[in-house]
Write an enzyme that holds these catalytic residues in place. Structure first.
Site, PDB file in Angstrom:
ATOM      1  N   GLU A 126       7.005  20.687  74.725  1.00  0.00           N
ATOM      2  CA  GLU A 126       7.728  20.829  73.434  1.00  0.00           C
ATOM      3  C   GLU A 126       7.357  19.235  73.060  1.00  0.00           C
ATOM      4  O   GLU A 126       7.591  18.841  71.742  1.00  0.00           O
ATOM      5  CB  GLU A 126       9.202  20.511  73.717  1.00  0.00           C
ATOM      6  CG  GLU A 126       9.839  19.523  74.782  1.00  0.00           C
ATOM      7  CD  GLU A 126       9.689  19.900  76.026  1.00  0.00           C
ATOM      8  OE1 GLU A 126       8.899  20.446  76.549  1.00  0.00           O
ATOM      9  OE2 GLU A 126      10.543  19.420  76.684  1.00  0.00           O
ATOM     10  N   ARG A 127       6.436  18.281  73.732  1.00  0.00           N
ATOM     11  CA  ARG A 127       6.260  17.116  73.217  1.00  0.00           C
ATOM     12  C   ARG A 127       4.955  16.973  72.216  1.00  0.00           C
ATOM     13  O   ARG A 127       4.588  16.132  71.395  1.00  0.00           O
ATOM     14  CB  ARG A 127       6.067  15.938  74.420  1.00  0.00           C
ATOM     15  CG  ARG A 127       7.524  15.895  75.260  1.00  0.00           C
ATOM     16  CD  ARG A 127       7.411  14.834  75.995  1.00  0.00           C
ATOM     17  NE  ARG A 127       7.352  15.374  77.515  1.00  0.00           N
ATOM     18  CZ  ARG A 127       7.078  14.704  78.315  1.00  0.00           C
ATOM     19  NH1 ARG A 127       7.436  13.282  78.350  1.00  0.00           N
ATOM     20  NH2 ARG A 127       6.944  15.208  79.555  1.00  0.00           N
ATOM     21  N   CYS A 157      -3.667  14.646  85.670  1.00  0.00           N
ATOM     22  CA  CYS A 157      -3.240  15.157  86.815  1.00  0.00           C
ATOM     23  C   CYS A 157      -4.403  15.156  87.972  1.00  0.00           C
ATOM     24  O   CYS A 157      -4.328  14.955  89.052  1.00  0.00           O
ATOM     25  CB  CYS A 157      -2.944  16.806  86.847  1.00  0.00           C
ATOM     26  SG  CYS A 157      -4.293  17.639  86.497  1.00  0.00           S
ATOM     27  N   GLU A 171       3.883   9.745  91.992  1.00  0.00           N
ATOM     28  CA  GLU A 171       3.134   9.833  90.654  1.00  0.00           C
ATOM     29  C   GLU A 171       3.802   8.804  89.895  1.00  0.00           C
ATOM     30  O   GLU A 171       4.972   8.832  89.298  1.00  0.00           O
ATOM     31  CB  GLU A 171       2.932  11.231  90.178  1.00  0.00           C
ATOM     32  CG  GLU A 171       2.197  11.200  89.210  1.00  0.00           C
ATOM     33  CD  GLU A 171       2.120  12.722  88.576  1.00  0.00           C
ATOM     34  OE1 GLU A 171       3.225  13.329  88.447  1.00  0.00           O
ATOM     35  OE2 GLU A 171       0.893  13.228  88.380  1.00  0.00           O
ATOM     36  N   SER A 205       5.153  18.860  86.497  1.00  0.00           N
ATOM     37  CA  SER A 205       5.455  18.095  87.594  1.00  0.00           C
ATOM     38  C   SER A 205       6.008  18.709  88.775  1.00  0.00           C
ATOM     39  O   SER A 205       6.435  20.103  88.618  1.00  0.00           O
ATOM     40  CB  SER A 205       6.670  17.120  87.010  1.00  0.00           C
ATOM     41  OG  SER A 205       7.623  17.703  86.342  1.00  0.00           O
ATOM     42  N   PHE A 254       2.552  18.422  78.809  1.00  0.00           N
ATOM     43  CA  PHE A 254       2.152  17.781  77.549  1.00  0.00           C
ATOM     44  C   PHE A 254       0.815  17.420  77.673  1.00  0.00           C
ATOM     45  O   PHE A 254       0.079  17.124  76.582  1.00  0.00           O
ATOM     46  CB  PHE A 254       3.162  16.729  77.510  1.00  0.00           C
ATOM     47  CG  PHE A 254       2.895  15.411  77.981  1.00  0.00           C
ATOM     48  CD1 PHE A 254       1.914  14.573  77.726  1.00  0.00           C
ATOM     49  CD2 PHE A 254       3.491  14.900  79.355  1.00  0.00           C
ATOM     50  CE1 PHE A 254       1.433  13.431  78.309  1.00  0.00           C
ATOM     51  CE2 PHE A 254       3.220  13.780  80.047  1.00  0.00           C
ATOM     52  CZ  PHE A 254       2.213  13.008  79.419  1.00  0.00           C
ATOM     53  N   LYS A 259       4.780  29.173  76.775  1.00  0.00           N
ATOM     54  CA  LYS A 259       5.851  28.137  76.400  1.00  0.00           C
ATOM     55  C   LYS A 259       5.290  26.711  76.457  1.00  0.00           C
ATOM     56  O   LYS A 259       5.114  26.182  77.682  1.00  0.00           O
ATOM     57  CB  LYS A 259       7.066  28.335  77.260  1.00  0.00           C
ATOM     58  CG  LYS A 259       8.619  27.752  76.728  1.00  0.00           C
ATOM     59  CD  LYS A 259       8.601  26.269  76.512  1.00  0.00           C
ATOM     60  CE  LYS A 259       8.719  25.456  77.504  1.00  0.00           C
ATOM     61  NZ  LYS A 259       8.525  24.030  76.967  1.00  0.00           N
TER      62      LYS A 259
HETATM   63  P1  NAD Z   1       7.049  18.528  82.983  1.00  0.00           P
HETATM   64  O1  NAD Z   1       7.178  19.118  84.415  1.00  0.00           O
HETATM   65  O2  NAD Z   1       8.069  17.854  82.495  1.00  0.00           O
HETATM   66  O3  NAD Z   1       6.777  19.950  81.879  1.00  0.00           O
HETATM   67  C1  NAD Z   1       6.001  20.757  82.224  1.00  0.00           C
HETATM   68  C2  NAD Z   1       6.943  22.008  81.408  1.00  0.00           C
HETATM   69  O4  NAD Z   1       7.994  22.352  82.139  1.00  0.00           O
HETATM   70  C3  NAD Z   1       7.084  21.726  80.043  1.00  0.00           C
HETATM   71  O5  NAD Z   1       6.641  23.123  79.416  1.00  0.00           O
HETATM   72  C4  NAD Z   1       8.631  21.585  80.129  1.00  0.00           C
HETATM   73  O6  NAD Z   1       9.341  21.961  78.677  1.00  0.00           O
HETATM   74  C5  NAD Z   1       9.250  22.400  81.186  1.00  0.00           C
HETATM   75  N1  NAD Z   1      10.259  21.629  81.876  1.00  0.00           N
HETATM   76  C6  NAD Z   1      10.699  20.545  81.568  1.00  0.00           C
HETATM   77  N2  NAD Z   1      11.728  20.264  82.360  1.00  0.00           N
HETATM   78  C7  NAD Z   1      12.171  21.362  83.059  1.00  0.00           C
HETATM   79  C8  NAD Z   1      13.400  21.884  83.530  1.00  0.00           C
HETATM   80  N3  NAD Z   1      14.225  20.896  83.930  1.00  0.00           N
HETATM   81  N4  NAD Z   1      13.544  23.245  83.810  1.00  0.00           N
HETATM   82  C9  NAD Z   1      12.430  24.083  83.336  1.00  0.00           C
HETATM   83  N5  NAD Z   1      11.623  23.727  82.726  1.00  0.00           N
HETATM   84  C10 NAD Z   1      11.380  22.378  82.274  1.00  0.00           C
HETATM   85  O7  NAD Z   1       5.543  17.811  83.174  1.00  0.00           O
HETATM   86  P2  NAD Z   1       5.122  17.167  81.791  1.00  0.00           P
HETATM   87  O8  NAD Z   1       5.466  15.851  81.774  1.00  0.00           O
HETATM   88  O9  NAD Z   1       4.854  17.789  80.627  1.00  0.00           O
HETATM   89  O10 NAD Z   1       3.386  16.914  82.631  1.00  0.00           O
HETATM   90  C11 NAD Z   1       3.033  15.923  83.275  1.00  0.00           C
HETATM   91  C12 NAD Z   1       3.106  16.541  84.867  1.00  0.00           C
HETATM   92  O11 NAD Z   1       2.260  17.719  84.808  1.00  0.00           O
HETATM   93  C13 NAD Z   1       2.367  15.611  85.795  1.00  0.00           C
HETATM   94  O12 NAD Z   1       3.227  15.732  87.041  1.00  0.00           O
HETATM   95  C14 NAD Z   1       0.979  15.994  86.003  1.00  0.00           C
HETATM   96  O13 NAD Z   1       0.680  15.831  87.175  1.00  0.00           O
HETATM   97  C15 NAD Z   1       1.552  17.519  86.104  1.00  0.00           C
HETATM   98  N6  NAD Z   1      -0.075  18.255  85.766  1.00  0.00           N
HETATM   99  C16 NAD Z   1      -0.581  18.870  86.883  1.00  0.00           C
HETATM  100  C17 NAD Z   1      -1.572  19.751  86.585  1.00  0.00           C
HETATM  101  C18 NAD Z   1      -2.146  20.367  87.758  1.00  0.00           C
HETATM  102  O14 NAD Z   1      -3.068  21.192  87.461  1.00  0.00           O
HETATM  103  N7  NAD Z   1      -1.639  20.339  88.732  1.00  0.00           N
HETATM  104  C19 NAD Z   1      -2.256  19.601  85.396  1.00  0.00           C
HETATM  105  C20 NAD Z   1      -1.715  18.842  84.635  1.00  0.00           C
HETATM  106  C21 NAD Z   1      -0.442  17.909  84.653  1.00  0.00           C
END
Ligand code: NAD
Length: 498
Positions: free
Chosen positions: A175-176, A280, A382, A225, A148, A172
């Site tokens: 969704e937020r 991140c 985090e 994450s 998101f 994909k």
């Molecule tokens: P998230 O892991 O909750 O979601 C990321 C994606 O995974 C979304 O599209 C979501 O729909 C999907 N997802 C969520 N739960 C899932 C599940 N159980 N099974 C399969 N898919 C699932 O992350 P977020 O809250 O949207 O974003 C924040 C996180 O992303 C933080 O941890 C941040 O550090 C990380 N991030 C990392 C980078 C990097 O390049 N390292 C960059 C940006 C964000």
């Protein structure tokens, strides 16, 4: 209520059976609903991708790059509209939304030069009359799963590189905040991209699993994450795909005794609290070296933090806006309490912050914690909110060990005037991206982005040449053109036998 649909074969639509809610971070409550797809929606996207990809891959690279030039111009033309749309769903202030779009745009600019970077290698005369050469070919159909916090930049990191080298790409998004990815898909069609080459399917775990299991998808790029990144990596690789999965972070800023503290304080205010800490590459941990540095830094930090303005995302004077959701606000405030319970000092408490006229918004005031130690859970995990933790180190070696031993290894920064210390730090620290007097060292688009340890699963980074490598496969050709003399002089000799 506004409805956000999938974008398949150049059009939005598809009758959804399930929906998710898109919240309004500035005011609380639901502002839109987003379609949640399943395997049948993905199947429709795969069919469109399969139909369109061979002709797109066969289109000469100059023509593909012209689509990227057009896309760049359209993003610039629609910058204000995209930024407003992004801020309304994410909550980051307009200047941050423009930054989000701009960093994605820079990857599009990199892709404008793809004919040059797609060139292969050639060796003439590897054996008698034998030439060896290589060519980069697209992987076919790829998918991206994005978080998101950068709803414009990260889809462009993945999608611009994937399509410009000749693939079909299915995104994909989170969704937020799903509206900006759909708008980018529309702009790509306007830029001249054939239908079916960049598509958006919305959803949750059900859609992610369908992507990971689908045999027609050859490569998956994930950002999110760490636990989900590891899951996506394992399941995708088990299904025989090429997978890169970027995870969470806990970036440290090391402050040496000779650092310019006014600069450090200014940088920390932006890097720890900007975008409500939901980056991140945020700097949520500062490590002053020596007690004297710690006290001097703290004395300058406190008034600077009090001067930060929290506001709604369209407030031009606000330094940052709300966090993404109610549950996330509760989670961040829970971490602040954990840090207190673990024995750290709560210097500035951002909980119970309310913004007049927006009492239901998901706002958290800037928070400062001191005397945080490496054994604390609030340090190990985090937090992803406007919370800065001070971890004091006695000397350079102790400071170097902190980010090096942490489970995450995304980014790190050192602030110093000492070139030797900076050089030593950069070469020895066990972290993927290093800033020297640069608080958020996100590499420019013609380098590559990627963290180490639990911040990155897989062996290629995003964008730049690493991105080109991820989204293409190399074919190696050994060619022999005998002169046809028929006197035996063209007999093939395996080089190792001669
Ligand atoms: P998230 O892991 O909750 O979601 C990321 C994606 O995974 C979304 O599209 C979501 O729909 C999907 N997802 C969520 N739960 C899932 C599940 N159980 N099974 C399969 N898919 C699932 O992350 P977020 O809250 O949207 O974003 C924040 C996180 O992303 C933080 O941890 C941040 O550090 C990380 N991030 C990392 C980078 C990097 O390049 N390292 C960059 C940006 C964000």
């Amino acid at each position: 209520m506004r409805q956000i649909d999938h974008f398949i074969a150049g059009h939005s639509g598809f009758t959804p059976t399930r929906f998710g809610e898109v919240m309004d971070p500035n005011n609380g409550g639901v502002q839109a609903k987003v379609a949640f797809g399943d395997a049948s929606v993905l199947e429709a996207a795969i069919a469109a991708a399969s139909a369109a990809q061979p002709a797109w891959a066969a289109t000469n690279p100059q023509r593909r790059s012209r689509v990227m030039f057009n896309f760049k111009a359209l993003i610039e033309k629609h910058m204000d509209e995209l930024a407003l749309m992004l801020s309304a769903e994410h909550g980051k202030v307009i200047a941050d939304s423009k930054g989000d779009i701009q960093r994605g745009l820079e990857v599009v600019e990199f892709c404008c030069g793809l004919p040059h970077v797609m060139k292969g290698e050639h060796t003439q005369g590897a054996g008698p009359g034998i030439d060896v050469y290589s060519m980069r070919q697209p992987i076919g159909i790829g998918a991206g799963i994005s978080p998101f916090n950068f709803p414009a930049m990260i889809p462009m990191w993945m999608g611009a590189v994937a399509v410009s080298v000749g693939n079909a790409f299915i995104l994909k998004p989170s969704e937020r905040d799903p509206s900006v990815p759909n708008r980018l898909a529309e702009l790509l069609i306007e830029a001249g991209l054939p239908e079916g080459i960049f598509q958006v399917v919305h959803g949750d775990k059900e859609m992610v699993d369908a992507i990971l299991d689908h045999p027609a998808i050859s490569a998956v790029s994930f950002v999110g994450s760490s636990d989900i990144a590891q899951y996506v990596y394992s399941r995708g690789v088990a299904a025989g795909k090429r997978v890169q999965a970027m995870g969470g972070a806990k970036n440290h800023g090391i402050v040496m005794p000779d650092a310019d503290l006014d600069m450090v304080v200014n940088d920390l205010c932006g890097a720890a609290y900007g975008s409500a800490g939901e980056r991140c590459m945020a700097l949520p941990v500062v490590v002053p070296v020596g007690e004297d540095t710690a006290e001097r830094l703290k004395a300058k930090l406190i008034p600077a933090i009090h001067a930060l303005r929290v506001g709604i995302s369209t407030d031009e004077d606000a330094h940052y806006g709300p966090v993404i959701s109610g549950p996330h606000k509760t989670k961040v405030e829970g971490w602040i309490q954990t840090a207190v319970d673990e024995g750290s000092e709560l210097v500035i408490d951002g909980r119970n912050f309310t913004l007049q006229g927006h009492e239901e918004g998901y706002f958290i005031g800037p928070t400062l914690l001191d005397h945080v130690t490496p054994d604390m859970e609030s340090y190990k995990e985090e937090i992803f909110g406007p919370v800065l933790q001070i971890v004091r180190a006695a000397n350079f070696e102790e400071a170097l060990a902190l980010p090096s031993k942490h489970q995450y290894g995304n980014g790190v920064a050192i602030f110093t005037r000492n070139g030797h210390a900076a050089r030593e730090f950069a070469s020895r620290v066990n972290v993927g991206m290093v800033g020297i007097n640069v608080p958020i060292p996100v590499p420019v688009a013609y380098h590559s982005f990627g963290g180490w340890k639990r911040s990155g699963f897989g062996d290629t980074d995003q964008y730049g040449m690493e991105g080109i490598r991820f989204w293409t496969k190399v074919k190696k050709i050994t060619a022999r053109w005998p002169d046809g003399g028929g006197d035996g002089s063209n007999a093939f000799i395996i080089p190792t036998m001669s």
